[in-house]
Enzyme design. Sequence first.
Site, PDB file in Angstrom:
ATOM      1  N   LYS A  27      39.769  52.643  37.811  1.00  0.00           N
ATOM      2  CA  LYS A  27      41.055  52.293  38.240  1.00  0.00           C
ATOM      3  C   LYS A  27      41.827  53.729  37.568  1.00  0.00           C
ATOM      4  CE  LYS A  27      41.058  47.454  37.784  1.00  0.00           C
ATOM      5  NZ  LYS A  27      41.599  46.847  39.056  1.00  0.00           N
TER       6      LYS A  27
ATOM      7  N   ARG B  93      34.575  38.875  42.701  1.00  0.00           N
ATOM      8  CA  ARG B  93      34.041  37.893  43.672  1.00  0.00           C
ATOM      9  C   ARG B  93      32.514  38.085  43.341  1.00  0.00           C
ATOM     10  NH1 ARG B  93      36.807  41.800  48.042  1.00  0.00           N
ATOM     11  NH2 ARG B  93      38.303  41.663  46.528  1.00  0.00           N
TER      12      ARG B  93
HETATM   13  N1  BES Z   1      41.168  42.343  38.313  1.00  0.00           N
HETATM   14  C1  BES Z   1      41.554  43.066  39.494  1.00  0.00           C
HETATM   15  C2  BES Z   1      42.555  42.341  40.181  1.00  0.00           C
HETATM   16  C3  BES Z   1      43.877  42.387  39.497  1.00  0.00           C
HETATM   17  C4  BES Z   1      44.843  43.308  39.770  1.00  0.00           C
HETATM   18  C5  BES Z   1      44.291  41.533  38.729  1.00  0.00           C
HETATM   19  C6  BES Z   1      46.058  43.458  39.043  1.00  0.00           C
HETATM   20  C7  BES Z   1      45.538  41.346  37.855  1.00  0.00           C
HETATM   21  C8  BES Z   1      46.465  42.322  38.052  1.00  0.00           C
HETATM   22  C9  BES Z   1      40.237  42.981  40.745  1.00  0.00           C
HETATM   23  O1  BES Z   1      39.135  43.088  40.086  1.00  0.00           O
HETATM   24  C10 BES Z   1      40.474  44.079  41.386  1.00  0.00           C
HETATM   25  O2  BES Z   1      40.356  45.383  40.961  1.00  0.00           O
HETATM   26  N2  BES Z   1      40.743  43.970  42.870  1.00  0.00           N
HETATM   27  C11 BES Z   1      40.894  45.080  43.621  1.00  0.00           C
HETATM   28  C12 BES Z   1      40.290  44.870  44.841  1.00  0.00           C
HETATM   29  C13 BES Z   1      39.943  46.096  45.961  1.00  0.00           C
HETATM   30  C14 BES Z   1      39.063  46.874  45.170  1.00  0.00           C
HETATM   31  C15 BES Z   1      39.341  45.276  47.074  1.00  0.00           C
HETATM   32  C16 BES Z   1      42.555  45.347  43.838  1.00  0.00           C
HETATM   33  O3  BES Z   1      42.965  44.082  43.982  1.00  0.00           O
HETATM   34  O4  BES Z   1      43.010  46.337  44.067  1.00  0.00           O
HETATM   35 MN    MN Z   2      38.241  45.070  39.737  1.00  0.00          MN
END
Ligand code: BES
Ligand code: MN
Length: 491
Positions: free
Chosen positions: A269, A343
Amino acid sequence: MNLTFSALKIPTSGTLGITVGDKGLGTLGKKLNKMTGGALERAMKNSGFKAVSKSSLTVLEPSGTKLGKIILIGMGRSSAVKSHDLELLGGKFAAACEKDKTATVLFETPEGYALKSDEAAARFALGVLLRSYRFNKYKTVKKNAPVLNKVTVGVSNPTSVKKAYTPLKGLAAGMMTARDLVNEPANVLHPTEFAKRANNLTKLGVTVEVLTEAQMKRLGMGALLGVGQGSVQPSKMVVMQWKGAAKTKKPVAFVGKGVCFDTGGISIKPSAGMEDMRGDMGGAAAVTGLMEALARRKAKANVVGVIGLVENMPSGDAQRPGDIVTSMSGQTIEVLNTDAEGRLVLADALWYTQQRFKPQFMIDLATLTGAILVALGQEYAGLFTNNDKIAERLTQAGEAEDEKVWRMPLHEKFDKMIDTPNADMKNIGGRYAGSTTAAQFLQRFTNKVPWAHLDIAGTAMGSPKTPTSQSWASGYGVKLLNRFVQDFYEG
Ligand code: BES
Ligand code: MN
Ligand code: ZN
């Protein structure tokens, strides 16, 4: 917070709250007004205070008394008030005397009030208690704690109000546990520490088991283990059982995403805001807090809580984009983005839960997608389900407790978006409908058991401050599911 109930009696000193209904002051309110030479009614008139607007008004050093202040609490429109409104009032009252050590409130329920008097007073007290929560343990010099630590609530029937309050006190304890877990930084709350805290619930009569990596490996949980493999912190799965009903009664099950920190892994990230990912175990925290609340109030239901605990880190051992893992269900997954890890954790947790417990239904909670924030903001959690009855019940419970859910679609067309030529599925969809493709992924691990998924990425953390929550972590989900179990699955 030391909160007690006593008979209705005007104190001689200190801070005093009194309730005001839409027809004006109650019996004791009128008496106080007389003592002050009409100062209370004049203050209400001059400030434009309206009891129906559910606000408060502080009158300092009221003459004719030795009280430091009187806080008038507007009780709202009698016929339309909901239990959550009373919590907000309790929160507002506590805020108005936050700097005082002790306070008394004379809780007179206005005539024609929509809520039973006991219930109203107990919910008010819950609001006071929730307001007192602070995540303070790392402030060694200047605690940002409220000083208020003793509140006496005067009511006409202390014994029965206390009876109504006791289960709410259990609920508040569960909510605060969830808040603590989400607020705790990831250097402290890694999977092992989380499991240890969940294990504390044994003291309340909850059966707790902690699965190790070796055990999970034997069970074939390749999806969950793949996420945790880049971390020096070993992954865990915690299984909690509350047995409050007959043995023959099928349990209901709650499953939580517990990513103690989500860096994104190799699909790392951006650094801005990454600290928020210490809250990526909000689903697991809600399940743990729920189990605590149910145990504390001795819920008459059989309830299972399963949480998958991992840390998603980049390292020489970390899972790579393009890796193909085999889940406990036997289905294979091509990991195209290591940041879509929640997931993968839930895939094995859900499969395990339905295999082992054959529950009436499963509800999972997860801070799963940023996309749910785009769709619903911070006020509603996203609800995905293959079962209309569960949808209706969750919606109802959410409205009642003001932990709201909004139903989102599932469809075969979305399901197709996670097909891949290289394995049974991939762990990301396309650019669109990101929250739904994540939910479709989970659905493939439910084995057709009635199921609902709550995407709480917007509601669990970074929460807007409210009269009953001043905390980064809201504890979202505990109150919703406690009500859901209580109203539909007990007795
Ligand atoms: N933990 C994150 C989602 C999240 C984002 C929670 C902001 C709280 C605040 C999750 O694991 C994630 O990174 N999701 C990605 C999915 C994508 C890679 C398909 C996302 O939402 O960008
Ligand atoms: Mn994630
Ligand atoms: Zn995540």
